[in-house]
Design an enzyme around this catalytic site. Structure first.
Site, PDB file in Angstrom:
ATOM      1  N   TRP A 228       3.676  17.520  46.773  1.00 54.12           N
ATOM      2  CA  TRP A 228       2.616  18.515  46.915  1.00 54.12           C
ATOM      3  C   TRP A 228       2.855  19.421  48.109  1.00 54.12           C
ATOM      4  O   TRP A 228       2.604  20.631  48.045  1.00 54.12           O
ATOM      5  CB  TRP A 228       1.236  17.867  46.970  1.00 54.12           C
ATOM      6  CG  TRP A 228       0.771  17.440  45.612  1.00 54.12           C
ATOM      7  CD1 TRP A 228       0.561  16.165  45.175  1.00 54.12           C
ATOM      8  CD2 TRP A 228       0.504  18.292  44.474  1.00 54.12           C
ATOM      9  NE1 TRP A 228       0.170  16.175  43.851  1.00 54.12           N
ATOM     10  CE2 TRP A 228       0.130  17.457  43.396  1.00 54.12           C
ATOM     11  CE3 TRP A 228       0.548  19.679  44.266  1.00 54.12           C
ATOM     12  CZ2 TRP A 228      -0.202  17.962  42.125  1.00 54.12           C
ATOM     13  CZ3 TRP A 228       0.223  20.182  43.004  1.00 54.12           C
ATOM     14  CH2 TRP A 228      -0.145  19.332  41.959  1.00 54.12           C
TER      15      TRP A 228
ATOM     16  N   ASP B  69      -4.069  20.132  53.152  1.00 55.95           N
ATOM     17  CA  ASP B  69      -4.383  19.932  51.740  1.00 55.95           C
ATOM     18  C   ASP B  69      -4.851  18.482  51.571  1.00 55.95           C
ATOM     19  O   ASP B  69      -4.037  17.575  51.512  1.00 55.95           O
ATOM     20  CB  ASP B  69      -3.132  20.205  50.893  1.00 55.95           C
ATOM     21  CG  ASP B  69      -3.350  19.864  49.414  1.00 55.95           C
ATOM     22  OD1 ASP B  69      -4.469  19.470  49.036  1.00 55.95           O
ATOM     23  OD2 ASP B  69      -2.372  20.005  48.640  1.00 55.95           O
TER      24      ASP B  69
ATOM     25  N   LYS C 178     -10.201  14.642  42.244  1.00 56.42           N
ATOM     26  CA  LYS C 178      -9.766  13.316  42.682  1.00 56.42           C
ATOM     27  C   LYS C 178     -10.903  12.562  43.368  1.00 56.42           C
ATOM     28  O   LYS C 178     -11.279  11.496  42.928  1.00 56.42           O
ATOM     29  CB  LYS C 178      -8.559  13.441  43.598  1.00 56.42           C
ATOM     30  CG  LYS C 178      -7.283  13.693  42.792  1.00 56.42           C
ATOM     31  CD  LYS C 178      -6.507  14.875  43.205  1.00 56.42           C
ATOM     32  CE  LYS C 178      -5.403  15.155  42.184  1.00 56.42           C
ATOM     33  NZ  LYS C 178      -4.537  16.250  42.606  1.00 56.42           N
TER      34      LYS C 178
HETATM   35  C1  LIG Z   1      -3.811  17.308  42.615  1.00 60.05           C
HETATM   36  C2  LIG Z   1      -3.333  17.939  43.858  1.00 60.05           C
HETATM   37  C3  LIG Z   1      -3.182  19.331  43.974  1.00 60.05           C
HETATM   38  C4  LIG Z   1      -3.364  20.283  42.809  1.00 60.05           C
HETATM   39  O1  LIG Z   1      -4.638  20.452  42.454  1.00 60.05           O
HETATM   40  P1  LIG Z   1      -5.036  21.425  41.242  1.00 60.05           P
HETATM   41  O2  LIG Z   1      -6.519  21.385  41.334  1.00 60.05           O
HETATM   42  O3  LIG Z   1      -4.469  20.878  39.980  1.00 60.05           O
HETATM   43  O4  LIG Z   1      -4.500  22.774  41.539  1.00 60.05           O
HETATM   44  C5  LIG Z   1      -2.769  19.846  45.176  1.00 60.05           C
HETATM   45  N1  LIG Z   1      -2.526  19.050  46.219  1.00 60.05           N
HETATM   46  C6  LIG Z   1      -2.657  17.706  46.145  1.00 60.05           C
HETATM   47  C7  LIG Z   1      -2.372  16.866  47.343  1.00 60.05           C
HETATM   48  C8  LIG Z   1      -3.063  17.117  44.958  1.00 60.05           C
HETATM   49  O5  LIG Z   1      -3.198  15.774  44.882  1.00 60.05           O
END
Ligand SMILES: *Cc1c(COP(=O)(O)O)cnc(C)c1O
Length: 365
Positions: A102, A175, A199
């Site tokens: 990521w 993030d 999540k």
């Molecule tokens: C799932 C995830 C994303 C992407 O998220 P989307 O909502 O599908 O764009 C970005 N960063 C991390 C760490 C993730 O786990």
């Protein structure tokens, strides 16, 4: 049928109590005779839902007053573009710390807008163990860098960073898509925190952005309005129609978290779940996880079996035992159990019970 436990990395399971409440008020919310998703986002009723959700999130994370909370669309990846567009200002470079998939994907997007200084912060490894360098060893490339971006929980590899680096005057951007709300956090150390909702917040369709006030005035002229933090903040995240139902459900999750005792309480439960699962993996020579103890994610637990030839049988039998979505990400293979806030400890115990049984069966015991 026995209870199903869903270990999906995202969209992930939601707390059972939240789903029951949503079901109960699905077609008649608050005696309005309609569903909350049928209300105008500008109605008094809906504004109350939206405002309460923001306040509950602020309470949970103790978000200081000089930070705005934005309920955005475009998921976590939308923010890969929104961050540089909003805060590069007159700078032309930014630092990206790399720990896994990521953080690398954030770079791919970031490169469209600026010079990206990439820095791998994993320790060199000779024994196959994956560990992150201590934050004191992370380098900032130059004082002209606009911000430092990192991913404190790599969802795919199951690598979590608990250290928060001190980047001085340079804004720190995180993030936190897969570990926000899993434990208390000192928001004041960050310029921006963002997270896709699916999540640990609620259903997909929403991303939460927490941004410090002084970063609101730097957006590039070409920034799409719906990604412009200042415009979004000024409009209460309702510059355009927000994903109202996702926002409402996120609000129910925040209330549920408060009822659990807040983030310190959930942190304890998360630690207990992780301890059980990693403890079992370590105690067995049939299962393995190669992340150093300090960097083991409490949210995403990847593990391998003695032979990958057994993966398909493991997944099929797990499915038959109502243990869902344990397949690891295609990039790393193996298995992955995502055990976000909503996963009850009983789910982790059920998984361990199944893993023991599978191991015994394979050994012909
Ligand atoms: C799932 C995830 C994303 C992407 O998220 P989307 O909502 O599908 O764009 C970005 N960063 C991390 C760490 C993730 O786990």
């Amino acid at each position: 049928m026995s209870q199903t436990y869903n270990f999906c990395a995202g969209p992930a399971m939601l707390p059972h109590a939240v789903m029951e409440q949503a079901q109960k008020e699905f077609i008649n919310w608050n005696n309005t005779g309609v569903s909350v998703m049928e209300l105008s986002h500008r109605s008094k009723d809906y504004i109350a839902v939206a405002t309460a959700a923001e306040q509950d999130l602020r309470d949970l994370l103790a978000i200081p007053d000089n930070y705005k909370v934005i309920f955005s669309q475009g998921g976590g990846r939308g923010q890969f573009a929104a961050v540089p567009l909003n805060i590069l200002g007159d700078k032309t470079q930014a630092d990206y710390l790399l720990t896994g998939q990521w953080s690398k994907l954030a770079v791919v997007e970031g490169k469209k807008y600026c010079q990206v200084n990439e820095s791998n912060i994993l320790m060199p490894s000779t024994d196959g163990i994956v560990a992150v360098k201590p934050a004191s060893q992370w380098q900032i490339s130059s004082k002209n860098t606009a911000y430092v971006h990192y991913c404190p929980n790599e969802t795919i590899e199951g690598i979590e960073i608990n250290d928060i680096p001190d980047t001085g005057d340079i804004p720190l951007v995180a993030d936190m898509s897969s570990n926000i709300l899993s434990k208390p956090l000192d928001i004041s150390k960050f310029g921006i925190i963002y997270a896709g909702a699916q999540k640990n917040i609620g259903p997909s369709g929403l991303a939460v952005v927490i941004v410090r006030d002084d970063l609101l005035d730097k957006a590039k002229q070409e920034t799409p309005s719906i990604f412009n933090y200042k415009l979004m903040a000024e409009n209460g995240s309702m510059f355009n129609t927000p994903p109202t139902y996702s926002w409402y459900l996120a609000g129910l999750v925040f209330k549920w978290l408060k009822a659990q005792g807040g983030l310190s309480a959930i942190e304890e439960i998360n630690a207990e779940k992780a301890k059980l699962l990693y403890g079992y993996i370590d105690s067995s020579d049939f299962y393995g996880n190669n992340v150093a103890t300090v960097n083991r994610s409490k949210m995403n637990v990847p593990f391998t079996l003695a032979s990958s030839d057994l993966d398909a049988a493991f997944l099929q039998q797990a499915q038959d035992a109502n243990l869902m979505a344990l397949k690891g990400h295609r990039i790393v293979g193996g298995m992955r159990a995502s055990i976000y806030n909503a996963m009850p400890i009983e789910g982790v115990k059920a998984l361990i019970g199944f893993m023991e049984k599978f191991e015994r069966q394979q050994r012909g015991l």
